[in-house]
Design a protein around this motif. Structure first.
Motif: not given
Length: 631
Positions: A242, A254, A443
């Protein structure tokens, strides 16, 4: 009492940061029963027996305790959710205005390197090849968690100092200490430890043993389950990806972050198991028009000793244990900073900021009638901060004037008594379940799945939600490809519905949208919607799709607000602001806007005038020490 170790080994530290010293197993009465001459390491070439391993790991944990308060204060005092009072000491005040000098008591990078060097020693000497009669690796749990502690500690250094000396070999001599060591940035740290930890996950994951979630089990130490003392590797990998994604704006990073968070959720209790969000919340009675007393189960996860009981669905994941008495070496001062106590003469140093109060009041609390056909909204102007979202008032109850005892029969009235329910334990809570879910939402959103991320906030995720809300806008094939492990949650994720709100449900729910934890029944909240299409300006009779980038920006702002409502005072805020600002076109300007909201819109200039660093320059987001660490 565990058998005493007599052998000693000198473990030096960076001369770059401080003089060579000896790491002894220092006093920590409330954490581990010991004798004064116990040391962290045995002096053998390998750590290859249970006693050596136990002492080594608990010795590392004793060093970790020194980082506990800082972990919270660095993340909270520099953010926008708390303000310092006139009672606060100079070091805390300086931290809040980004004026941390070399002599500030919180600016002690040597404590981080004490942890790192001990981890390096363990990693270099642990005999990971040993197997038992069942051919299982004996010390792999310990080896994995020590690598995790090292990765977490380096990540904290990089987040707070930006550029840090990097070493992975133990420093055991003056010659080692005087050597040159490279500087690593946050991005460098993330890349190194993603590779370091993922090498282990490829080797030590099986149906019988999963190093991504497994931890040593030493039983209880001072009434606290030792499984709480460690950082799950899958969550660490999620955090590393992240932060790397936030630095590089890589959709693939992500995606990897979301995968690792989901790995923890789906494997924490064994392969393909459930770790649902739970349904604790603070709420007004259904259909009420008399907004006087809310029902509060949200605060119970902080105010009860049950919160520190390890169960399959425990909210708490990781703690740094603290001592019980102020005279003890590793006593946490957080209770005395946030709460009115005898130790601080009932005068607190940290208070909820006006910015947090305003954000909480700005939420629209959605109530429904008893047949779940009509949504209404709680009124503005309620007392005790109960307008809008109820989580703030739940953990910051208003007692008015309180009479307290100073001892010897001296009783006085305290006009501004403060009691923050999140700080009633001597232990420092670092990681909990909702953090994993909200970071997974962050994310997912930035990986290109804003609808999936939004549902974590609005309804919670299970098969039903995916089919109804996600797959119509993002193909099932893309969604399953996205998560690799199959985002189709097991049937054991049971959604909290309007029937649970009205008390007519026949099953027990265990999954809820995070916003419903304080803002009522979010699925029916007209003020909390993700719009997929809008009228076409050229032809109002037709709709056009909202670009995915706009949806992502909208959900990103919702996630930032949710982190404030859910995690206020818990030490995550400044880092949440950092990641959010890093995604904006002008990160420096974004950070200035975020931090100066600390006292509300009307006092932005006041906050700006107090800040000692220009936060539009990203290097000023970080600390530095003696010209040896930091920018």
């Amino acid at each position: 009492m565990i058998t005493k170790i007599n052998n000693k080994v000198v473990a030096g530290v960076f001369s770059l940061l401080f003089p060579l010293s000896t790491f002894l197993f220092t006093s920590c009465e409330d954490f581990f029963e010991q004798e004064s001459d116990h040391v962290i390491y045995a002096g053998s070439e390998h750590l290859n027996n249970a006693v050596d391993t136990l002492y080594s790991v608990t010795g590392i944990l004793s060093k970790l305790q020194a980082l506990g308060d800082r972990t919270i204060l660095f993340g909270e005092v520099r953010g926008d959710l708390v303000d310092v009072t006139n009672i606060a000491d100079a070091d805390l005040k300086d931290l809040s205005v980004f004026n941390v000098g070399d002599d500030n008591k919180y600016n002690a990078p040597r404590d981080y390197y004490a942890v790192i060097n001990n981890c390096n020693y363990y990693i270099a000497h642990a005999d990971t090849a040993l197997r038992n009669s069942r051919n299982d690796y004996i010390f792999m749990r310990e080896y994995g968690v020590v690598k995790g502690i090292r990765a977490w500690t380096y990540l904290q250094l990089a987040l707070n100092y930006g550029s840090v000396p990097f070493v992975t070999e133990p420093i055991l001599s003056q010659e080692d200490a005087e050597g040159e060591h490279p500087r690593y940035t946050l991005e460098d740290i993330c890349r190194y430890f993603i590779d370091d930890l993922q090498k282990l996950t490829g080797t030590y994951v099986s149906e019988a043993f999963d190093i991504t979630t497994a931890t040593p089990m030493y039983g209880k130490i001072q009434s606290l389950d030792s499984r709480f003392f460690f950082f799950p590797m899958s969550v660490l990998l999620g955090d590393l990806h992240l932060w790397l994604a936030s630095s590089t704006q890589s959709a693939e990073e992500y995606r990897q972050a979301a995968l690792w968070y989901y790995n923890y959720i789906s494997r924490r209790n064994g392969s393909e198991t459930a770790y649902p969000t739970g349904t604790v919340r603070s709420y007004w009675p259904v259909g009420t028009s008399n907004y006087l007393m809310n029902v509060n189960t949200f605060s119970s996860q902080f105010a009860s000793r049950n919160e520190e009981t390890y169960e399959r669905e425990s909210e708490l994941i990781t703690v740094i244990p603290g001592d019980s008495l102020p005279s003890d070496k590793n006593y946490s001062a957080l209770r005395d900073l946030f709460n009115s106590t005898l130790n601080n003469s009932y005068q607190v140093s940290l208070v909820p900021s006006q910015g947090l109060i305003n954000l909480s009041a700005a939420q629209k609390y959605c109530n429904i009638n008893r047949d779940a056909t009509i949504a209404t909204y709680a009124p503005e102007g309620l007392s005790d901060y109960r307008s809008g979202d109820l989580r703030l008032s739940s953990v910051w109850p208003q007692y008015g004037n309180v009479y307290v005892s100073y001892g010897d029969g001296d009783t006085r009235r305290i006009d501004n008594y403060q009691y923050i329910l999140k700080y009633q334990s001597r232990n420092i809570h670092v990681l909990r379940r909702q953090m994993v879910y909200l970071r997974m939402a962050e994310a997912l959103n930035m990986a290109g799945f804003p609808r999936m991320a939004f549902q974590i906030l609005a309804t919670g995720l299970n098969d039903e939600v995916m089919e109804k809300y996600v797959y119509p806008t993002v193909s099932k094939e893309d969604s399953l490809k996205m998560v690799n492990l199959n985002m189709k949650f097991p049937a054991s994720y049971r959604l909290f519905t309007d029937k649970h709100m009205t008390g007519t449900a026949t099953d027990a729910a265990n999954t809820m949208g995070m916003h419903s934890r304080g803002s009522g029944y979010t699925p029916m909240n007209a003020y909390y919607q993700l719009v997929d299409s809008v009228p076409n300006p050229a032809d109002p009779t037709k709709n056009v799709a909202v670009p995915i980038a706009e949806q992502q920006a909208f959900v990103d702002s919702l996630i930032l607000n949710e982190s404030a409502l859910e995690f206020a005072f818990e030490g995550t805020r400044f880092y949440d602001l950092m990641r959010y600002a890093m995604r904006q076109s002008n990160p420096g300007a974004a950070m200035v806007k975020l931090i100066t909201a600390r006292r509300g819109e009307a006092k932005r200039a006041e906050v700006q005038g107090e800040l000692k660093k220009d936060l539009s320059d990203r290097t000023n987001w970080y600390l530095n020490w003696n010209g040896k660490i930091g920018f």
